[in-house]
Design an enzyme around this catalytic site. Sequence first.
Site, short mmCIF file in Angstrom:
data_model
loop_
_atom_site.label_atom_id
_atom_site.label_comp_id
_atom_site.label_asym_id
_atom_site.label_seq_id
_atom_site.Cartn_x
_atom_site.Cartn_y
_atom_site.Cartn_z
N GLY A 245 0.81 -1.21 0.00
CA GLY A 245 0.00 0.00 0.00
C GLY A 245 0.84 1.26 0.00
CG ASP B 60 -0.20 -8.40 6.59
OD1 ASP B 60 -0.78 -9.00 7.51
OD2 ASP B 60 -0.04 -7.17 6.60
CG ASN B 61 3.27 -6.95 8.96
OD1 ASN B 61 3.33 -6.49 7.82
ND2 ASN B 61 2.57 -6.39 9.91
CG ASP C 250 6.07 -4.59 6.80
OD1 ASP C 250 6.99 -4.27 6.01
OD2 ASP C 250 4.91 -4.79 6.43
P1 AMP Z 1 1.02 -3.07 8.36
O1 AMP Z 1 0.35 -4.15 9.16
O2 AMP Z 1 1.19 -1.76 9.07
O3 AMP Z 1 2.34 -3.54 7.82
O4 AMP Z 1 0.12 -2.70 7.09
C1 AMP Z 1 -1.02 -3.41 6.67
C2 AMP Z 1 -1.43 -2.99 5.30
O5 AMP Z 1 -1.78 -1.61 5.26
C3 AMP Z 1 -0.38 -3.16 4.21
O6 AMP Z 1 -1.05 -3.56 3.05
C4 AMP Z 1 0.19 -1.78 4.06
O7 AMP Z 1 0.75 -1.56 2.79
C5 AMP Z 1 -1.04 -0.92 4.28
N1 AMP Z 1 -0.71 0.43 4.77
C6 AMP Z 1 -0.29 0.79 6.01
N2 AMP Z 1 -0.13 2.12 6.08
C7 AMP Z 1 -0.43 2.63 4.88
C8 AMP Z 1 -0.46 3.95 4.32
N3 AMP Z 1 -0.15 5.02 5.04
N4 AMP Z 1 -0.85 4.06 3.04
C9 AMP Z 1 -1.19 3.00 2.30
N5 AMP Z 1 -1.20 1.75 2.75
C10 AMP Z 1 -0.82 1.56 4.03
MG MG Z 2 2.98 -4.71 6.69
#
Ligand code: AMP
Ligand code: MG
Length: 488
Positions: free
Chosen positions: A89, A249-250, A259
């Site tokens: 994202g 996913d992490n 991450d």
């Molecule tokens: P995370 O668990 O924080 O690694 O993120 C979970 C999902 O949310 C992943 O698909 C990331 O790419 C997406 N994501 C987190 N923060 C953002 C952001 N600020 N903009 C776009 N996608 C995000």
């Molecule tokens: Mg992530």
Amino acid sequence: MSTLPLQPLRFAALPETFYARVQPEPLNQPQWVAVNTDLLAEVGVAETFQTASNLAYLSGSAANYQPQPLATVYSGHQFGVYVPRLGDGRAMLLGETVGSDGSRWEWQLKGAGKTPYSRFADGRAVLRSSIREYLCSEAMYGLGIATTRALALTGSADPVYRETAETAAVLTRVAPGFIRFGHFEYFFYKGREEELKQLADYVIHEHYPECAAAENPYLALLQQIGARTAALVAAWQAVGFCHGVMNTDNMSVLGLTIDYGPFGFLEAYDRHHVCNHSDREGRYAYQAQPYVAHWNLAALAQCFEHWVAVEELEQFLEQWPAQFQTAYLQQMRLKLGLLTERAEDAELVSDLLAALQGQQVDFTLFFRHLSQVANEHEAPLPESLSALFVDGATSSFALWVGRYRRRLRSENNSAVERAERMNLVNPCYILRNYLAEQAIALAKNGDYREIERLHRCLSQPYQERAEFADFAEAAPAWAADICISCSS
Ligand code: AMP
Ligand code: MG
């Protein structure tokens, strides 16, 4: 065009359904916040790195991106719930380089704007969390723990809105690969068997070539991922690293720490410690991490059901806790400076941790000072060690020290050599939240020197140095108010 030696991504050879072509979004007046000069040669950058064109390229601000940047699609279990589409994202693969030893490194920008997988979010990353990722990935590398690496950090005054207005940053991170358990889950849950197989074949070919010769390469791949995950999480437990968001996913299929968000290191030992304030139920508490890794491996193993018999998948999952325990005990024996392996070791370790529970003992300083304990039964405990307990060493700890000393004497463990060995595996420095906060506060005012100094310190965490005496100290009282959440 980049003057960086970036080559097209191997990942781009996979079908178009694996990724989207993306274009980074520029930052206004970007500047370098940090450059990891130690890593440049390792990833194959020989030319001057801090040029205007590289600054533009790595902040998302270049006019032309060649090779084509990609965002990859994945899904995953977030806090136990399956989310059918996540994906990069706010991450974009830029290309790859060949390192000084011939190994290949993928380059990824984090925070360079929206992708088709951004969902409701802005594709950006704030300076605060980017500094934390930069410092922690290099701290983990210094500790000898498998991780994605941080190559450079750029920032700008452009606003990014979280709980308050903050500023934008773009991290360049590098790794042999960024494939997650969630990449497998995406194709598995969509029932796209052919692509799932292509993904598995790609991972074997590029990252686990030795599996290709196995009787069942897919089972071999799963076992290798299981072994790397066991080693990784054992290493986390041994240094007190809490990931904070162990969603599938992490989780890296290469067994890398990936991450860095609301992570934290144990300071006062507490097996229930939850570093992420957004994790209200403590799903990802320190002591839960091995169980969560096992749960995540079960989610991954399910994706292998087309190629591996159910009994073999079950067997893989059944043996994993023992595999983890072996890896963990190996780490803990080293931390204790033991020379032999004995059946009683698991109990020796768990009884020590039970004696530390609730005593507010700084986990890092404890093992550092434990190296000073004499082998003789009557010798007093080092003052520096007793002082770590809230009310001085407890009787249960004194009992434990008696057992530890008997063990040391019974294996003829020399105190001097033991102290030397222990100091090679028990860090003097970890990335304490308050240290990161101090560096972040200065960086918000444009002073990036503390990031560099902390990085220099944490890249050799086992080596005590007078110039970094301030970084070895337990957190001051104000640090109790630091709140680390998912906001990044
Ligand atoms: P995370 O668990 O924080 O690694 O993120 C979970 C999902 O949310 C992943 O698909 C990331 O790419 C997406 N994501 C987190 N923060 C953002 C952001 N600020 N903009 C776009 N996608 C995000
Ligand atoms: Mg992530």
